[in-house]
Design a protein around this motif. Structure first.
Motif, PDB file in Angstrom:
ATOM      1  N   GLY A 116      37.885  16.969  47.962  1.00 45.51           N
ATOM      2  CA  GLY A 116      38.609  17.297  48.608  1.00 45.51           C
ATOM      3  C   GLY A 116      40.023  18.105  48.777  1.00 45.51           C
ATOM      4  O   GLY A 116      40.873  19.200  48.604  1.00 45.51           O
ATOM      5  N   LEU A 117      40.001  16.614  47.385  1.00 42.28           N
ATOM      6  CA  LEU A 117      41.978  17.707  46.647  1.00 42.28           C
ATOM      7  C   LEU A 117      41.561  18.161  46.304  1.00 42.28           C
ATOM      8  O   LEU A 117      42.565  19.341  46.101  1.00 42.28           O
ATOM      9  CB  LEU A 117      42.530  16.002  45.820  1.00 42.28           C
ATOM     10  N   PHE A 118      40.662  18.312  45.116  1.00 35.99           N
ATOM     11  CA  PHE A 118      40.844  19.107  44.238  1.00 35.99           C
ATOM     12  C   PHE A 118      40.544  21.018  44.565  1.00 35.99           C
ATOM     13  O   PHE A 118      41.081  22.008  44.175  1.00 35.99           O
ATOM     14  CB  PHE A 118      39.998  18.817  43.245  1.00 35.99           C
ATOM     15  N   GLY A 119      39.410  20.495  45.401  1.00 30.06           N
ATOM     16  CA  GLY A 119      39.242  22.524  46.398  1.00 30.06           C
ATOM     17  C   GLY A 119      40.676  22.453  47.544  1.00 30.06           C
ATOM     18  O   GLY A 119      40.112  23.595  46.550  1.00 30.06           O
ATOM     19  N   TRP A 120      41.238  21.931  47.957  1.00 27.02           N
ATOM     20  CA  TRP A 120      41.904  22.057  48.639  1.00 27.02           C
ATOM     21  C   TRP A 120      42.915  23.231  47.745  1.00 27.02           C
ATOM     22  O   TRP A 120      44.109  24.064  47.563  1.00 27.02           O
ATOM     23  CB  TRP A 120      42.564  21.453  49.164  1.00 27.02           C
ATOM     24  N   VAL A 121      43.791  22.421  46.086  1.00 27.21           N
ATOM     25  CA  VAL A 121      44.879  22.484  44.845  1.00 27.21           C
ATOM     26  C   VAL A 121      44.054  24.071  45.249  1.00 27.21           C
ATOM     27  O   VAL A 121      44.951  25.000  44.889  1.00 27.21           O
ATOM     28  CB  VAL A 121      45.242  21.641  44.611  1.00 27.21           C
ATOM     29  N   PHE A 122      43.039  24.219  44.172  1.00 32.21           N
ATOM     30  CA  PHE A 122      42.115  25.065  43.328  1.00 32.21           C
ATOM     31  C   PHE A 122      41.514  26.434  44.632  1.00 32.21           C
ATOM     32  O   PHE A 122      40.871  27.178  43.874  1.00 32.21           O
ATOM     33  CB  PHE A 122      42.082  25.237  42.768  1.00 32.21           C
ATOM     34  N   GLU A 123      41.951  26.354  45.533  1.00 29.92           N
ATOM     35  CA  GLU A 123      41.079  27.168  46.871  1.00 29.92           C
ATOM     36  C   GLU A 123      41.193  28.515  46.571  1.00 29.92           C
ATOM     37  O   GLU A 123      40.648  29.573  46.650  1.00 29.92           O
ATOM     38  CB  GLU A 123      41.300  26.520  48.422  1.00 29.92           C
ATOM     39  N   TYR A 124      42.451  28.844  46.472  1.00 29.77           N
ATOM     40  CA  TYR A 124      42.742  30.338  46.405  1.00 29.77           C
ATOM     41  C   TYR A 124      42.580  30.778  44.674  1.00 29.77           C
ATOM     42  O   TYR A 124      43.246  31.751  44.457  1.00 29.77           O
ATOM     43  CB  TYR A 124      44.139  30.710  47.136  1.00 29.77           C
ATOM     44  N   TYR A 125      42.608  29.688  43.818  1.00 29.46           N
ATOM     45  CA  TYR A 125      42.948  30.020  42.029  1.00 29.46           C
ATOM     46  C   TYR A 125      41.187  30.370  41.834  1.00 29.46           C
ATOM     47  O   TYR A 125      40.870  29.612  41.317  1.00 29.46           O
ATOM     48  CB  TYR A 125      43.297  29.407  41.282  1.00 29.46           C
ATOM     49  N   ARG A 126      41.368  31.328  41.168  1.00 22.81           N
ATOM     50  CA  ARG A 126      39.980  31.731  40.677  1.00 22.81           C
ATOM     51  C   ARG A 126      39.918  32.257  39.169  1.00 22.81           C
ATOM     52  O   ARG A 126      38.720  32.934  38.981  1.00 22.81           O
ATOM     53  CB  ARG A 126      39.074  32.724  42.001  1.00 22.81           C
ATOM     54  N   GLY A 127      41.123  32.676  38.990  1.00 20.35           N
ATOM     55  CA  GLY A 127      41.172  33.303  37.429  1.00 20.35           C
ATOM     56  C   GLY A 127      41.062  34.896  37.688  1.00 20.35           C
ATOM     57  O   GLY A 127      41.320  35.997  38.766  1.00 20.35           O
ATOM     58  N   GLU A 128      41.567  36.071  36.620  1.00 23.74           N
ATOM     59  CA  GLU A 128      42.407  36.755  36.423  1.00 23.74           C
ATOM     60  C   GLU A 128      41.257  38.040  37.018  1.00 23.74           C
ATOM     61  O   GLU A 128      41.041  39.484  37.833  1.00 23.74           O
ATOM     62  CB  GLU A 128      43.016  37.739  35.570  1.00 23.74           C
ATOM     63  N   ASN A 129      39.650  37.721  36.207  1.00 22.01           N
ATOM     64  CA  ASN A 129      38.403  38.246  36.359  1.00 22.01           C
ATOM     65  C   ASN A 129      37.470  38.419  37.060  1.00 22.01           C
ATOM     66  O   ASN A 129      36.195  38.992  36.811  1.00 22.01           O
ATOM     67  CB  ASN A 129      37.877  37.994  34.892  1.00 22.01           C
ATOM     68  N   ARG A 130      37.948  37.795  38.050  1.00 20.76           N
ATOM     69  CA  ARG A 130      37.228  37.515  39.325  1.00 20.76           C
ATOM     70  C   ARG A 130      36.462  38.580  40.708  1.00 20.76           C
ATOM     71  O   ARG A 130      37.467  39.654  40.415  1.00 20.76           O
ATOM     72  CB  ARG A 130      38.006  36.169  40.367  1.00 20.76           C
TER      73      ARG A 130
END
Length: 132
Positions: A116-130
């Motif tokens: 839950g913690l890591f999912g919430w922190v990195f929820e909108y971080y997917r990288g430049e080439n997504r």
């Protein structure tokens, strides 16, 4: 932010006076310790707010002539549909239940809490080439 810093610093002064008064009159260590720890927390928050107030622009609350509408605007971005807070809440609840039922429950709740913690922190971080 200046006014919040001053409020917390004055609150810490009050808590220190109350801690000393309570400790002398009651001679009870638990309440005195709680008041001293509250003083420490209030002075840390007050110092941080007063310290950062010098580095940020003046806000509407620092201006005595300001209107309520001067601070209006976007507060932030809130995710419209996210399952991460549910995972974080369940993991936290099971971790606190581990205190009552047994520490073995912490082994099952820690992964749920971390997901839950890591999912919430990195929820909108997917990288430049997504790709969408």
């Amino acid at each position: 932010m200046k006014i919040q810093g001053k409020l917390f610093i004055w609150l810490s002064v009050f808590l220190l006076i109350m801690a000393v008064t309570y400790g002398v009159w009651s001679r009870e260590p638990v309440g005195t310790t709680a008041l001293v720890l509250s003083f420490g927390l209030a002075i840390m928050i007050g110092f941080y707010l007063a310290f950062t107030a010098n580095r940020v622009d003046a806000m509407a609350q620092d201006n005595k002539e300001a209107d309520i509408a001067d601070e209006a605007g976007e507060v932030g971005f809130f995710s419209p549909h996210s399952w991460q807070p549910l995972s974080l809440a369940l993991g936290g609840a099971f971790l606190f239940m581990a205190v009552a039922f047994g520490w073995w429950l912490a082994y099952f709740s820690a992964p749920l809490l971390l997901i839950g913690l890591f999912g919430w922190v990195f929820e909108y971080y997917r990288g430049e080439n997504r790709t969408q």
